[in-house]
Design a protein around this motif. Structure first.
Motif, short mmCIF file in Angstrom:
data_model
loop_
_atom_site.label_atom_id
_atom_site.label_comp_id
_atom_site.label_asym_id
_atom_site.label_seq_id
_atom_site.Cartn_x
_atom_site.Cartn_y
_atom_site.Cartn_z
N ALA A 44 12.15 -7.05 10.57
CA ALA A 44 12.26 -5.79 9.83
C ALA A 44 12.41 -6.07 8.33
O ALA A 44 11.79 -5.42 7.49
CB ALA A 44 13.45 -4.98 10.35
N GLY A 45 13.24 -7.05 7.98
CA GLY A 45 13.43 -7.39 6.57
C GLY A 45 12.18 -7.97 5.95
O GLY A 45 11.86 -7.68 4.79
N ARG A 47 9.13 -7.35 6.86
CA ARG A 47 8.17 -6.26 6.69
C ARG A 47 8.53 -5.40 5.47
O ARG A 47 7.65 -4.94 4.73
CB ARG A 47 8.14 -5.40 7.95
N GLN A 48 9.82 -5.21 5.25
CA GLN A 48 10.25 -4.44 4.08
C GLN A 48 9.87 -5.15 2.78
O GLN A 48 9.40 -4.53 1.83
CB GLN A 48 11.76 -4.22 4.13
N SER A 49 10.05 -6.49 2.74
CA SER A 49 9.67 -7.23 1.54
C SER A 49 8.16 -7.21 1.34
O SER A 49 7.67 -7.22 0.21
CB SER A 49 10.19 -8.66 1.62
N ASP A 51 6.27 -4.63 1.98
CA ASP A 51 6.00 -3.34 1.34
C ASP A 51 6.30 -3.41 -0.16
O ASP A 51 5.61 -2.79 -0.98
CB ASP A 51 6.85 -2.24 1.98
N GLN A 52 7.33 -4.15 -0.54
CA GLN A 52 7.73 -4.22 -1.94
C GLN A 52 6.75 -5.01 -2.81
O GLN A 52 6.76 -4.90 -4.02
CB GLN A 52 9.14 -4.82 -2.04
N ARG A 56 0.91 -3.37 0.84
CA ARG A 56 0.63 -2.19 1.66
C ARG A 56 -0.10 -1.13 0.83
O ARG A 56 -0.98 -0.42 1.34
CB ARG A 56 1.92 -1.62 2.24
N THR A 97 11.91 -5.74 15.66
CA THR A 97 12.92 -5.41 14.66
C THR A 97 13.80 -6.60 14.31
O THR A 97 14.39 -6.65 13.23
CB THR A 97 13.83 -4.28 15.19
#
Length: 603
Positions: A44-45, A47-49, A51-52, A56, A97
């Motif tokens: 999850a982390g 994937r978040q990075s 996006d940053q 994406r 996740t």
């Protein structure tokens, strides 16, 4: 493509997605004898990075989405249809996740493929995802795509499956996927799937799956997390990489030794000796780690080769660190520049040691080559260690715009010239004067065009590349004070992140590379024409006997085989909105060699 193929692709994609998704990580599941371990400890982390970084946003660009739809128009509908026939709705699918990873190790028989284990932590979604996959496998079994067996292992329901032979009648035909080369992967008779708590597990053996189920249930094993070799591998890449891969030397060497004893017992010792002389037996591990959205850039990939004892080939790249600054012959408009070092003077002594490690009968066979190389000793002793490569794209763009030049430093120019004077004519190369130095190029009227390539010697370097590019590099080297890549602000920005010196360095201008690639894709017909002409260059007679229609038919077939991803591609300058230039650096460390590849943010 047939429906049966679509179902199989969908099932493969689903099981693969499950394997790619905590409190437990692959480090807890992988046995201590694992030779390969890859993982993401926090999906999850990570994937978040992602996006940053803006990746994406690039993916969601309308022009990119249109291109993806066009490029995948044959495959995507079949996958979608396969999902539907398996009773799966895209909305039912979830991403992992927690941790995800894969490990491989060799069992008792070295001639068998490695045991593979894949683990993914789906958290609260594990039960629903397991249900989706179980239902999909049952549907595929009902349709004849899978052979499916159900069992109970350690209190968990296990699905053992094998794909039927899909080459028998319909399915994975070569013409359905084009001419793309497909690597040969290990063949497994059967795979096994289970859910245990939050974890979805896939393994190539029931023993491996059983042990993984125990670990997911709270048992501890002699895992890779207790291996000093594995800990050292991860430590060398920073310890906390978002995604990591490690290949471990000790279990790898044990497998190679067992395999040689099983397949070539008479040669096992001599091969082992040769690997030792080459320095390959001293490698402890190789690791890579990837982090996204770091302080220095959008993507940072670290790599490390742990080899404290540097012998053989390894010793030849362990030279004193030198400046990363491009020499004057690297033009200001270069799209890429690479620098590395190699101890050429140590190469022939190493070759002699390798030959000495061979059995007597093989030493005799190598004696002639050994004698020929001995005549080049003055050349090798005076080359390097600096090696440079540079690529530029001549404007206006044309099929032969790409120009690459190699340059190798010379310690004693006269010694290298003298040593090569008798060698170049054997290759059909003639010498001529250029700016008070020498250029060797194919003789006029020979098999190769005179301007195809050249070897220039002067200004402290051996230059190798297309004749015109070699001449330009030598002109710039002779001028000394002309504009070079070292003066380019974009290069300076990348170099400032890397530092001043090391063993190796690389720089790529994203904008210049994208401009050329965009032209290349949109003018593919010109590229094909040039490639077609080059195939028959130098022939006195027309290979088509003047039959232009046949020639056009062949060209049309080449156009038809154009890779799908090259069709209707969006303007590539859009990538420059999200990606800056890239650089690579490598340095010697007490434990081996380490470095990183960094993709900078756009300005």
């Amino acid at each position: 493509m047939h429906t049966k193929t679509g179902i199989a692709l969908s099932a493969l994609a689903l099981t693969g997605a499950s394997a790619l998704a905590g409190e437990l990580t692959i480090k807890d599941f992988a046995p201590g004898a694992s030779v390969f371990v890859a993982g993401v400890d926090n999906a999850a982390g990570f994937r978040q990075s992602l996006d940053q970084t803006g990746m994406r946003d690039l993916w969601n660009e309308p022009s990119v989405q249109r291109w993806l739809h066009t490029a995948g128009e044959d495959l995507v509908p079949e996958l979608t249809a396969g999902l539907e026939e398996l009773g799966i709705d895209m909305d039912d699918l979830e991403w992992p996740t927690g941790a995800l990873g894969v490990a491989a190790w060799f069992d008792q028989d070295p001639q068998q493929p490695p045991v593979v284990l894949m683990v993914a932590d789906f958290g609260d979604n594990a039960e629903s995802m397991a249900g989706v996959l179980a239902e999909a496998m049952q549907t595929a079994a009902d349709s004849g795509t899978l052979e499916l067996e159900e069992d109970d292992v350690n209190g968990e329901e296990v699905f053992s499956y094998r794909f039927v032979d899909m080459n028998a009648d319909e399915g994975f035909a070569v013409d359905e996927f084009g001419d793309l080369p497909m690597p040969e992967l290990p063949s497994y008779d059967q795979m096994h799937f289970a859910r245990s708590g939050d974890y979805l597990l896939i393994a190539s053996s029931t023993d491996a799956l059983s042990q993984a189920i125990d670990v997911a249930g709270g048992d501890e094993i002699d895992s890779i997390s207790q291996s000093d070799e594995f800990a050292g591998a991860l430590s060398a890449i920073g310890g906390g990489a978002g995604a990591y891969v490690a290949v471990l030397g000790t279990p790898g060497r044990e497998w190679v030794s067992d395999l040689l004893q099983a397949t070539s017992p008479d040669e096992a010792d001599s091969i082992g000796d040769m690997l030792g002389v080459l320095g390959l037996a001293d490698i402890e591990s190789f690791a890579m780690g990837v982090d996204l959205d770091t302080d220095d850039g959008i993507l940072e990939q670290r790599f490390a080769l742990r080899v404290p004892e540097r012998n053989g080939l390894v010793a030849l790249v362990d030279t004193p660190e030198r400046s990363f600054t491009p020499p004057s012959f690297v033009s200001a408009d270069a799209a890429s520049f690479n620098f590395f070092q190699f101890d050429f003077a140590g190469l022939l002594p190493l070759v002699n040691r390798v030959i000495a490690s061979l059995p007597p009968e093989q030493q005799q066979g190598a004696a002639m080559a050994q004698g020929m190389l001995a005549g080049l000793t003055p050349v090798f002793e005076n080359l390097g260690p600096e090696v440079y490569t540079t690529t530029s794209y001549e404007r206006p763009f044309s099929p032969d715009s790409e120009k690459q030049v190699w340059a190798i430093a010379m310690r004693d120019e006269q010694a290298v010239r003298g040593g090569m004077a008798g060698f170049f004519p054997m290759l059909g190369l003639q010498a001529r004067d250029f700016m008070g130095n020498q250029i060797y190029a194919p003789a006029q009227g020979g098999m190769l065009p005179a301007d195809a390539f050249a070897v220039g010697m002067g200004f402290g370097h051996v230059f190798i590349g297309p004749t015109a590019s070699v001449e330009n590099a030598m002109r710039q080297a002779g001028a000394g004070d002309g504009a070079s890549l070292a003066d380019d602000p974009d290069f300076q920005r990348s170099a400032s992140v890397a530092g001043d010196q090391g063993l190796a360095f690389g720089y790529t201008s994203t904008s210049r590379t994208l401009e050329w690639t965009d032209w290349f894709v949109r003018n593919y017909d010109q590229i094909l024409e040039a490639q077609f002409a080059a195939q028959f260059a130098g022939l006195e007679d027309d290979p088509f006997g003047g039959d232009d229609e046949f020639r056009e038919e062949m060209l049309a077939e080449m156009r038809e085989n154009m890779p799908p991803f090259m069709k209707d591609i969006p303007p590539l300058d859009i990538v420059g909105k999200y990606f800056g230039d890239s650089m690579l650096e490598m340095r010697s460390q007490p434990w081996g060699f380490g470095g990183r590849m960094l993709w900078l943010r756009p300005e």
